[in-house]
Design a protein around this motif. Structure first.
Motif, PDB file in Angstrom:
ATOM      1  N   THR A  34      76.403  58.398  26.835  1.00 15.22           N
ATOM      2  CA  THR A  34      76.910  59.770  26.822  1.00 15.22           C
ATOM      3  C   THR A  34      77.168  60.275  28.234  1.00 15.22           C
ATOM      4  OG1 THR A  34      75.764  60.275  24.758  1.00 15.22           O
ATOM      5  CG2 THR A  34      76.367  62.139  26.153  1.00 15.22           C
ATOM      6  N   LEU A  63      73.327  67.512  21.699  1.00 17.43           N
ATOM      7  CA  LEU A  63      74.455  66.618  21.478  1.00 17.43           C
ATOM      8  C   LEU A  63      75.189  66.957  20.188  1.00 17.43           C
ATOM      9  CD1 LEU A  63      72.827  63.258  22.588  1.00 17.43           C
ATOM     10  CD2 LEU A  63      74.539  64.591  23.833  1.00 17.43           C
ATOM     11  N   ALA A  88      74.555  71.398  27.622  1.00 21.91           N
ATOM     12  CA  ALA A  88      73.993  70.145  27.110  1.00 21.91           C
ATOM     13  C   ALA A  88      73.242  69.407  28.207  1.00 21.91           C
ATOM     14  CB  ALA A  88      75.113  69.268  26.545  1.00 21.91           C
ATOM     15  N   LEU A 100      79.226  60.330  21.034  1.00 18.25           N
ATOM     16  CA  LEU A 100      78.152  61.299  20.816  1.00 18.25           C
ATOM     17  C   LEU A 100      77.377  60.987  19.540  1.00 18.25           C
ATOM     18  CD1 LEU A 100      80.117  64.521  21.789  1.00 18.25           C
ATOM     19  CD2 LEU A 100      78.230  63.511  23.068  1.00 18.25           C
TER      20      LEU A 100
END
Length: 448
Positions: A29, A89, A109, A172
């Motif tokens: 990610t 996420l 995030a 994700l």
């Protein structure tokens, strides 16, 4: 040294493996979000701001998290550290599906991921101290670094393929699945007795006094305070190097070379960690920290003027191996000299001070590279020939200068005797005997 004295409990190995599963998803990610941010902004400044957001929990919230680590069941805290990034996420995934993802969403995030990472790091370090005897902690810390390196290798490589094959949404989703698997594995480990030791002074003071306790405790131990202050200045240079890594390569050679550079860096971490995990012989971790930092500064100095993919990959590999050596050796020192019952608070103080100059250095690096280094490259053509022009050249020259600073710091400390802990004894001597059996730890936690 006998084989029994360096054996690692199977439970501890499985514990490290589950952290590796979650780390792989995070690496995947992180790479994809870096590429997304650069494609949207093309700005080194944005990398600086996001890096500062990611460092906030290490400095501002570390004392709170450290006190909670000593108060709480370690397995519950680790589960929370998987749940928080999963929620963050999921939010980003929903924003992507709505074609509404913005830099603010990514920043939020990153803050949640950093908060979870800080809690996970503290709880993991304490748990290893509980599960593994002192003779095996150097090996398990090396094993942990090897799994981190494996995540760093596979993350960028899978990131490139993932962005092309399944897009950011798919990446994700994979990370969310990895964190759910890691949480399920933690529940299985908990069923066999994983919990944690508690500070025997718990409840004797206020929460504020608990947060300040770690800082006072470290400064009463000369060797550990010297080690902590050493990392405060070392992280000044290493922090800028880490932040500049991605934008330097993206500006100079593109995202594919960035992927290979990050993968090479991870390969260095993995192989060095694996070597440390297999090492059963003697060695002084204090000198491994100092020698590794001196070599890391030299790599920084050369890396800043390297533009060929082959040189970048080689230097990134060396940087990863040296960082693995430095971090694993440092963690072994702290685990050996700090009682498990207070490691949360002490590790929080260590993190807060060690990273205190990092945000300042990263923030200053933005105007420094733009208004000092860039004009200097234009005024002195021979510098431009060595480091290049534009944003890439400015970042490269800045990293090289910081590498020289790290080398001078290490040489000065080396001449003054290094980082020897001196007369400081093992952790067990400070608070009495540490609980030895997992069954006894389970009884303590069940009574919480």
């Amino acid at each position: 040294m006998s084989r029994a004295s360096t054996s690692i409990p199977r439970q501890a190995v499985w514990f490290v493996v589950t952290r590796g599963i979650s780390g792989l998803g995070s690496s995947l990610t992180a790479f994809c979000l870096d590429v997304w941010v650069y494609r949207q902004t093309g700005s080194y400044a944005m990398f600086v701001y996001l890096a500062l957001i990611g460092m906030l929990p290490n400095i501002v919230l570390a004392p709170v998290i450290g006190a909670l680590t000593d108060r709480c069941d370690k397995c519950r805290l680790l589960l929370a550290c998987e749940a928080l990034p999963t929620l963050a996420l999921s939010w980003v995934l929903w924003r992507v599906s709505e074609h509404a993802l913005g830099v603010v969403d990514v920043a939020g995030a990153i803050l949640m991921l950093a908060l979870a990472s800080t809690g996970r790091w503290m709880a993991t370090g304490v748990t290893i101290s509980i599960l593994v005897p002192p003779e095996g902690r150097g090996r398990i810390n090396g094993l942990q670094q090897s799994f981190f390196g494996m995540s760093s290798v596979l993350g960028p490589m899978l990131g490139v393929a993932g962005l092309e094959a399944i897009g950011l949404e798919g990446v994700l989703a994979v990370d969310i699945l990895a964190k759910l698997v890691a949480a399920a594995a933690l529940l299985a480990i908990r069923a066999s007795g994983l919990g944690g030791a508690e500070d025997p002074r718990r409840g004797e003071g206020t929460f504020l006094s608990e947060m300040l306790f770690g800082l006072k405790w470290v400064f009463r131990h000369a060797g550990l305070s010297r080690l902590m202050l050493f990392f405060m200045f070392f992280n000044l240079g290493a922090g800028v190097f880490n932040v500049a890594f991605a934008p330097y390569l993206l500006a100079s050679v593109g995202n594919r070379v960035l992927a290979w550079g990050l993968a090479s860096h991870g390969a260095g971490v993995f192989l060095c960690g694996l070597a440390l995990a297999r090492w059963k012989g003697p060695g002084a971790p204090e000198w491994r920290v100092l020698g590794g930092a001196l070599s890391f500064g030299a790599v920084m100095a050369v890396w800043g003027m390297s533009r060929s993919p082959e040189a970048i990959a080689l230097l990134a590999f060396c940087a990863g191996a040296l960082m693995s050596l430095i971090l694993a050796s440092s963690q072994t020192i702290w685990q050996a000299h700090v009682p498990a019952e207070i490691q949360g608070k002490v590790f929080a103080a260590r993190m807060m001070v060690s990273f205190s100059l990092g945000p300042v250095a990263i923030l200053v690096s933005l105007p420094f590279s733009t208004y000092v280094i860039a004009p200097l490259l234009q005024a002195l053509p021979w510098l431009g020939r060595m480091w290049g022009a534009g944003q890439g050249g400015a970042l490269g020259l800045m990293v090289s200068a910081l590498g020289l600073m790290v080398m001078l710091q290490c040489l000065a400390l080396w001449l003054r005797g290094g980082l020897a802990m001196g007369h400081e004894g093992p952790a067990e001597a400070a608070l009495g005997p540490k609980p030895g059996a997992l069954g006894e730890l389970s009884k303590q936690n069940n009574g919480d």
